[in-house]
Write a protein that holds these residues in place. Structure first.
Motif, PDB file in Angstrom:
ATOM      1  N   ASP A 287      31.850  30.506  58.499  1.00 24.89           N
ATOM      2  CA  ASP A 287      31.330  31.855  58.437  1.00 24.89           C
ATOM      3  C   ASP A 287      32.266  32.819  57.704  1.00 24.89           C
ATOM      4  O   ASP A 287      31.994  34.004  57.678  1.00 24.89           O
ATOM      5  CB  ASP A 287      31.070  32.376  59.849  1.00 24.89           C
ATOM      6  N   ASN A 288      33.362  32.290  57.174  1.00 26.10           N
ATOM      7  CA  ASN A 288      34.307  33.132  56.448  1.00 26.10           C
ATOM      8  C   ASN A 288      34.112  32.969  54.947  1.00 26.10           C
ATOM      9  O   ASN A 288      33.762  31.890  54.480  1.00 26.10           O
ATOM     10  CB  ASN A 288      35.752  32.763  56.789  1.00 26.10           C
ATOM     11  N   ARG A 289      34.348  34.044  54.226  1.00 25.33           N
ATOM     12  CA  ARG A 289      34.298  33.985  52.769  1.00 25.33           C
ATOM     13  C   ARG A 289      35.717  34.140  52.245  1.00 25.33           C
ATOM     14  O   ARG A 289      36.452  35.009  52.692  1.00 25.33           O
ATOM     15  CB  ARG A 289      33.425  35.101  52.211  1.00 25.33           C
ATOM     16  N   TYR A 290      36.050  33.295  51.304  1.00 29.76           N
ATOM     17  CA  TYR A 290      37.361  33.350  50.696  1.00 29.76           C
ATOM     18  C   TYR A 290      37.199  33.562  49.196  1.00 29.76           C
ATOM     19  O   TYR A 290      36.267  33.055  48.602  1.00 29.76           O
ATOM     20  CB  TYR A 290      38.134  32.057  50.950  1.00 29.76           C
ATOM     21  N   VAL A 291      38.144  34.287  48.616  1.00 31.89           N
ATOM     22  CA  VAL A 291      38.101  34.566  47.190  1.00 31.89           C
ATOM     23  C   VAL A 291      39.448  34.166  46.603  1.00 31.89           C
ATOM     24  O   VAL A 291      40.503  34.487  47.167  1.00 31.89           O
ATOM     25  CB  VAL A 291      37.841  36.074  46.932  1.00 31.89           C
ATOM     26  N   ASP A 292      39.428  33.459  45.492  1.00 29.21           N
ATOM     27  CA  ASP A 292      40.645  33.078  44.801  1.00 29.21           C
ATOM     28  C   ASP A 292      41.413  34.334  44.426  1.00 29.21           C
ATOM     29  O   ASP A 292      40.829  35.325  43.988  1.00 29.21           O
ATOM     30  CB  ASP A 292      40.273  32.276  43.549  1.00 29.21           C
ATOM     31  N   GLY A 293      42.741  34.301  44.570  1.00 26.95           N
ATOM     32  CA  GLY A 293      43.581  35.454  44.244  1.00 26.95           C
ATOM     33  C   GLY A 293      43.467  35.878  42.793  1.00 26.95           C
ATOM     34  O   GLY A 293      43.748  37.022  42.449  1.00 26.95           O
ATOM     35  N   GLY A 294      43.050  34.961  41.917  1.00 24.74           N
ATOM     36  CA  GLY A 294      42.894  35.277  40.509  1.00 24.74           C
ATOM     37  C   GLY A 294      41.791  36.281  40.232  1.00 24.74           C
ATOM     38  O   GLY A 294      41.742  36.876  39.152  1.00 24.74           O
ATOM     39  N   VAL A 295      40.934  36.504  41.194  1.00 29.01           N
ATOM     40  CA  VAL A 295      39.887  37.517  41.033  1.00 29.01           C
ATOM     41  C   VAL A 295      40.522  38.902  40.991  1.00 29.01           C
ATOM     42  O   VAL A 295      40.096  39.778  40.258  1.00 29.01           O
ATOM     43  CB  VAL A 295      38.843  37.417  42.173  1.00 29.01           C
ATOM     44  N   HIS A 296      41.584  39.074  41.763  1.00 27.46           N
ATOM     45  CA  HIS A 296      42.296  40.358  41.807  1.00 27.46           C
ATOM     46  C   HIS A 296      43.252  40.505  40.629  1.00 27.46           C
ATOM     47  O   HIS A 296      43.338  41.556  40.005  1.00 27.46           O
ATOM     48  CB  HIS A 296      43.068  40.475  43.121  1.00 27.46           C
ATOM     49  N   SER A 297      43.992  39.431  40.330  1.00 26.64           N
ATOM     50  CA  SER A 297      45.038  39.491  39.317  1.00 26.64           C
ATOM     51  C   SER A 297      45.380  38.082  38.863  1.00 26.64           C
ATOM     52  O   SER A 297      45.360  37.156  39.667  1.00 26.64           O
ATOM     53  CB  SER A 297      46.280  40.148  39.928  1.00 26.64           C
ATOM     54  N   PRO A 298      45.756  37.916  37.596  1.00 25.94           N
ATOM     55  CA  PRO A 298      46.164  36.582  37.159  1.00 25.94           C
ATOM     56  C   PRO A 298      47.538  36.176  37.683  1.00 25.94           C
ATOM     57  O   PRO A 298      47.894  35.014  37.645  1.00 25.94           O
ATOM     58  CB  PRO A 298      46.182  36.704  35.633  1.00 25.94           C
ATOM     59  N   ILE A 299      48.317  37.135  38.183  1.00 26.46           N
ATOM     60  CA  ILE A 299      49.667  36.823  38.634  1.00 26.46           C
ATOM     61  C   ILE A 299      49.958  37.289  40.063  1.00 26.46           C
ATOM     62  O   ILE A 299      50.830  36.744  40.711  1.00 26.46           O
ATOM     63  CB  ILE A 299      50.725  37.392  37.672  1.00 26.46           C
TER      64      ILE A 299
END
Length: 129
Positions: free
Chosen positions: A1-13
């Protein structure tokens, strides 16, 4: 029930998370970026590399404005070409490692790198991370 987003969505570094942590040096390795804008257009994934280059440069500029000492390492044209259009292509790993090792040695040998290398050597001799 949790959604996770890759950190690269926010910033490449995501190095902005280190601002204010009292570090002597922040080493940013941005493999999806490019060290030279004119070189990026000569790669198959040039538009993507240009986008990430702008993002990386903006974030690094903000970190430096906040007083952080930042060492930015981005691929050269030769490295980007060795990676090919699919940056995670496992069939290119040997060529990429050979190319990046050579370029890294050349980059770190430049005179303007002396202060940052002194920081890294000091940290290594003290067992710091």
């Amino acid at each position: 029930d949790n959604r996770y987003v890759d950190g690269g969505v926010h910033s490449p570094i995501n190095a902005d998370l280190l601002v204010g942590e009292g570090l002597d040096l922040i080493v940013v390795i941005a493999p999806m970026s490019m060290d030279d804008a004119s070189g990026a257009v000569r790669t198959l994934n040039g538009p993507v590399r240009m986008f990430w280059r702008q993002q990386v440069r903006s974030e690094v500029d903000e970190m430096r404005e906040a007083g952080e000492n930042v060492l930015l390492i981005e691929p050269t044209l030769a490295e980007a070409k060795s990676m090919g259009p699919t940056m995670m292509d496992p069939t290119r790993i040997v060529n990429v490692v050979m190319q990046t090792t050579s370029v890294a040695r050349e980059s770190l040998a430049k005179e303007d790198m002396a202060d940052q290398l002194t920081i890294l050597r000091s940290a290594a001799s003290n067992g710091s991370s």
